[in-house]
Scaffold this active site. Structure first.
Site, mmCIF file in Angstrom:
data_model
loop_
_atom_site.group_PDB
_atom_site.id
_atom_site.type_symbol
_atom_site.label_atom_id
_atom_site.label_comp_id
_atom_site.label_asym_id
_atom_site.label_seq_id
_atom_site.Cartn_x
_atom_site.Cartn_y
_atom_site.Cartn_z
ATOM 1 N N GLY A 197 0.808 -1.220 0.000
ATOM 2 C CA GLY A 197 0.000 0.000 0.000
ATOM 3 C C GLY A 197 0.836 1.262 0.000
ATOM 4 O O GLY A 197 0.366 2.342 -0.381
ATOM 5 N N SER A 198 2.089 1.153 0.406
ATOM 6 C CA SER A 198 2.984 2.313 0.384
ATOM 7 C C SER A 198 3.746 2.419 -0.929
ATOM 8 O O SER A 198 4.464 3.397 -1.137
ATOM 9 C CB SER A 198 3.975 2.237 1.550
ATOM 10 O OG SER A 198 3.294 2.415 2.769
ATOM 11 N N SER A 207 6.667 4.553 3.897
ATOM 12 C CA SER A 207 6.135 3.428 4.678
ATOM 13 C C SER A 207 5.094 3.988 5.626
ATOM 14 O O SER A 207 5.422 4.793 6.502
ATOM 15 C CB SER A 207 7.246 2.727 5.466
ATOM 16 O OG SER A 207 6.666 1.800 6.369
ATOM 17 N N SER A 212 3.411 2.572 8.075
ATOM 18 C CA SER A 212 3.707 2.235 9.474
ATOM 19 C C SER A 212 5.060 2.797 9.895
ATOM 20 O O SER A 212 5.298 3.060 11.064
ATOM 21 C CB SER A 212 3.728 0.712 9.654
ATOM 22 O OG SER A 212 4.792 0.156 8.879
ATOM 23 N N THR A 214 8.484 -1.036 7.937
ATOM 24 C CA THR A 214 8.673 -2.086 6.935
ATOM 25 C C THR A 214 10.166 -2.268 6.654
ATOM 26 O O THR A 214 10.856 -1.334 6.246
ATOM 27 C CB THR A 214 7.874 -1.728 5.668
ATOM 28 O OG1 THR A 214 6.495 -1.679 6.046
ATOM 29 C CG2 THR A 214 8.061 -2.732 4.555
ATOM 30 N N ARG A 268 -3.297 0.641 2.800
ATOM 31 C CA ARG A 268 -3.979 0.679 1.499
ATOM 32 C C ARG A 268 -5.206 1.570 1.509
ATOM 33 O O ARG A 268 -5.756 1.873 0.453
ATOM 34 C CB ARG A 268 -4.338 -0.753 1.059
ATOM 35 C CG ARG A 268 -5.280 -1.454 1.981
ATOM 36 C CD ARG A 268 -5.324 -2.938 1.682
ATOM 37 N NE ARG A 268 -6.365 -3.620 2.446
ATOM 38 C CZ ARG A 268 -6.280 -3.954 3.722
ATOM 39 N NH1 ARG A 268 -5.198 -3.659 4.418
ATOM 40 N NH2 ARG A 268 -7.286 -4.572 4.323
ATOM 41 N N GLU A 315 -5.997 -8.180 -0.579
ATOM 42 C CA GLU A 315 -5.894 -7.752 0.819
ATOM 43 C C GLU A 315 -7.254 -7.545 1.485
ATOM 44 O O GLU A 315 -7.391 -7.768 2.685
ATOM 45 C CB GLU A 315 -5.065 -6.466 0.934
ATOM 46 C CG GLU A 315 -3.591 -6.696 0.639
ATOM 47 C CD GLU A 315 -2.728 -5.502 1.007
ATOM 48 O OE1 GLU A 315 -2.727 -5.086 2.172
ATOM 49 O OE2 GLU A 315 -2.055 -4.955 0.109
ATOM 50 N N HIS A 335 0.687 -10.214 -26.433
ATOM 51 C CA HIS A 335 1.824 -10.950 -26.979
ATOM 52 C C HIS A 335 2.129 -12.211 -26.170
ATOM 53 O O HIS A 335 3.165 -12.823 -26.361
ATOM 54 C CB HIS A 335 3.040 -10.023 -27.067
ATOM 55 C CG HIS A 335 2.761 -8.845 -27.953
ATOM 56 N ND1 HIS A 335 2.974 -8.861 -29.311
ATOM 57 C CD2 HIS A 335 2.212 -7.640 -27.674
ATOM 58 C CE1 HIS A 335 2.586 -7.699 -29.833
ATOM 59 N NE2 HIS A 335 2.118 -6.942 -28.858
ATOM 60 N N LYS A 378 5.346 -10.404 8.926
ATOM 61 C CA LYS A 378 6.216 -9.364 9.492
ATOM 62 C C LYS A 378 6.716 -9.783 10.879
ATOM 63 O O LYS A 378 7.869 -9.566 11.220
ATOM 64 C CB LYS A 378 5.477 -8.022 9.561
ATOM 65 C CG LYS A 378 5.298 -7.373 8.184
ATOM 66 C CD LYS A 378 4.621 -6.010 8.263
ATOM 67 C CE LYS A 378 4.528 -5.400 6.870
ATOM 68 N NZ LYS A 378 3.798 -4.133 6.818
HETATM 69 C C1 F6R Z 1 -1.746 -3.172 4.514
HETATM 70 C C2 F6R Z 1 -1.087 -2.943 3.252
HETATM 71 C C3 F6R Z 1 0.267 -3.526 3.030
HETATM 72 C C4 F6R Z 1 1.372 -2.596 3.559
HETATM 73 C C5 F6R Z 1 2.767 -3.197 3.348
HETATM 74 C C6 F6R Z 1 3.878 -2.245 3.741
HETATM 75 O O1 F6R Z 1 -2.937 -2.398 4.555
HETATM 76 O O2 F6R Z 1 -1.629 -2.292 2.416
HETATM 77 O O3 F6R Z 1 0.413 -3.782 1.663
HETATM 78 O O4 F6R Z 1 1.275 -1.359 2.915
HETATM 79 O O5 F6R Z 1 2.880 -4.368 4.110
HETATM 80 O O6 F6R Z 1 3.665 -1.699 4.998
HETATM 81 P P1 F6R Z 1 3.823 -0.132 5.209
HETATM 82 O O7 F6R Z 1 2.845 0.508 4.256
HETATM 83 O O8 F6R Z 1 3.467 0.141 6.620
HETATM 84 O O9 F6R Z 1 5.245 0.186 4.879
#
Ligand code: F6R
Length: 353
Positions: free
Chosen positions: A57-58, A99, A101, A104, A151, A237, A253, A347
């Site tokens: 999502g980031s 990121s 959060s 990541t 996301r 997701e 193709h 994670k």
């Molecule tokens: C969860 C989501 C995931 C996170 C990914 C990276 O809603 O969309 O795809 O985005 O795990 O985590 P962040 O975004 O915190 O770096």
């Protein structure tokens, strides 16, 4: 099966307020633009290339930036979904380390490498280790509100980058496009939202078409490719179900050849063609011919054309439909759209060693 017209039942399944977060996207985009404009990011004398490094999502905000900038910016935008940066990254590279959060590990690793290579860095995050590291390193931090699923924060994870490039003088007209986007998102919210009944709601109808089938989402290079990728990720997701994506003209193709066997499985596919008025005319024609080739072999086909004037509004008109559709698909499966336990588990395991 869940009745999609029963808003109370939908909300009861949604433990994290995912539908509410979806409904707030218009306001989020306006706020995201303000955050980006106010960010204290010193302009670089010379930017030769831009790298957005992030995952999931980031990262999708990076793809939106890449597609948006393709014909508007004189330097390339590369999206890096990895621990390490491409070898060209150096002092004239502007890196957005994104990121939501802030925790990541791939993004944190790429951030450290960007520091070592002497790249110009901007951290885009709601907090976590990335925020702490950047603050300690004197790297500009664009801090966005926390509390959403990454996301569901696509406005926060994309629009500040546009606003920063606009304030550098590298892009023009972003303010107007964001204003249009926010207005259009309100209209789409009314069309796709919880209160709009199935008979009038294209997102609810599409979710019903997807149920017990596998969505295959096809976009066009340079326009809706990012939307196709986003729809796939959102089905994964939100609905916790498989989905696949590809782009024209490339899929003409290879992928299009693979619609002969196994017939039973092909009949479980629901193919979506995403269209935009800026698609190459030959690509539009390719979509028509391709539809004829595959239509009778799959469960069904839906074509959706973007609406709106500016590219932002047009891309989001399609993204938003996919966001709502995938959340409705979740509840049709009896699934809570918000939590992504598998990602959390992964994670957690990775954090052990
Ligand atoms: C969860 C989501 C995931 C996170 C990914 C990276 O809603 O969309 O795809 O985005 O795990 O985590 P962040 O975004 O915190 O770096």
């Amino acid at each position: 099966m869940v009745n999609l017209n029963d808003a109370g039942c939908l909300k009861a399944l949604d433990s994290t307020g995912f539908f509410e977060a979806l409904a707030g996207l218009s306001e989020q985009c306006l706020k995201a633009y303000e955050i980006g404009r106010k960010a204290a990011v010193p302009a670089l004398p010379e930017v030769q290339n831009i790298v957005v490094t992030g995952l999931g999502g980031s990262a999708i905000g990076g793809d939106l930036l890449r597609v948006y900038c393709q014909e508007r910016l004189g330097v390339p935008v590369v999206v890096n979904r990895d621990y390490t940066l491409p070898a060209f990254a150096g002092a004239k590279t502007l890196i957005f380390a994104v990121s939501y959060s802030g925790n990541t590990e791939e993004t944190l690793n790429a951030y450290q490498q960007a520091r070592e290579e002497g790249c110009a860095l901007v951290a885009l995050t709601s907090g976590g280790k990335l925020q702490a590291l950047a603050a300690a390193d004197g790297v500009p931090v664009v801090q966005v509100p926390s509390g959403l699923a990454p996301r569901a924060a696509t406005g926060y994870l994309f629009i500040p980058m546009l606003a920063i490039l606009e304030s550098f003088g590298m892009l023009a007209g972003v303010a107007g496009e964001v204003a249009e986007l926010a207005r259009e998102l309100e209209t789409y919210r009314a069309a796709y939202g919880l209160e709009t009944p199935e008979e009038k709601n294209p997102a609810k109808q599409l979710a019903l078409a997807f149920k017990d089938r596998i969505p295959v989402v096809w976009g066009a290079s340079g326009t809706t490719e990012v939307v196709a990728q986003r729809w796939k990720g959102q089905v994964n997701e939100n609905a916790k179900a498989p989905a696949y994506w590809n782009v024209f003209p490339e899929l003409n193709h290879n992928e299009v050849v693979g619609f002969e066997k196994p017939e039973e499985l092909l009949r479980q596919l629901w193919v979506v063609f995403l269209r935009d008025r800026e698609d190459h005319p030959r690509v539009s024609y390719r979509m028509e011919v391709t539809r004829q080739i595959i239509e009778k072999k799959v469960a069904g086909v839906t074509e959706v054309t973007s609406t709106g004037a500016g590219m932002l509004a047009r891309l989001y008109s399609l993204i938003y439909l996919g966001d709502w559709t995938s959340a409705y698909l979740a509840v049709l499966y009896g699934i809570d759209p918000g939590p992504v336990k598998v990602i959390d588990y992964l994670k957690g395991e990775l954090a052990k060693r």
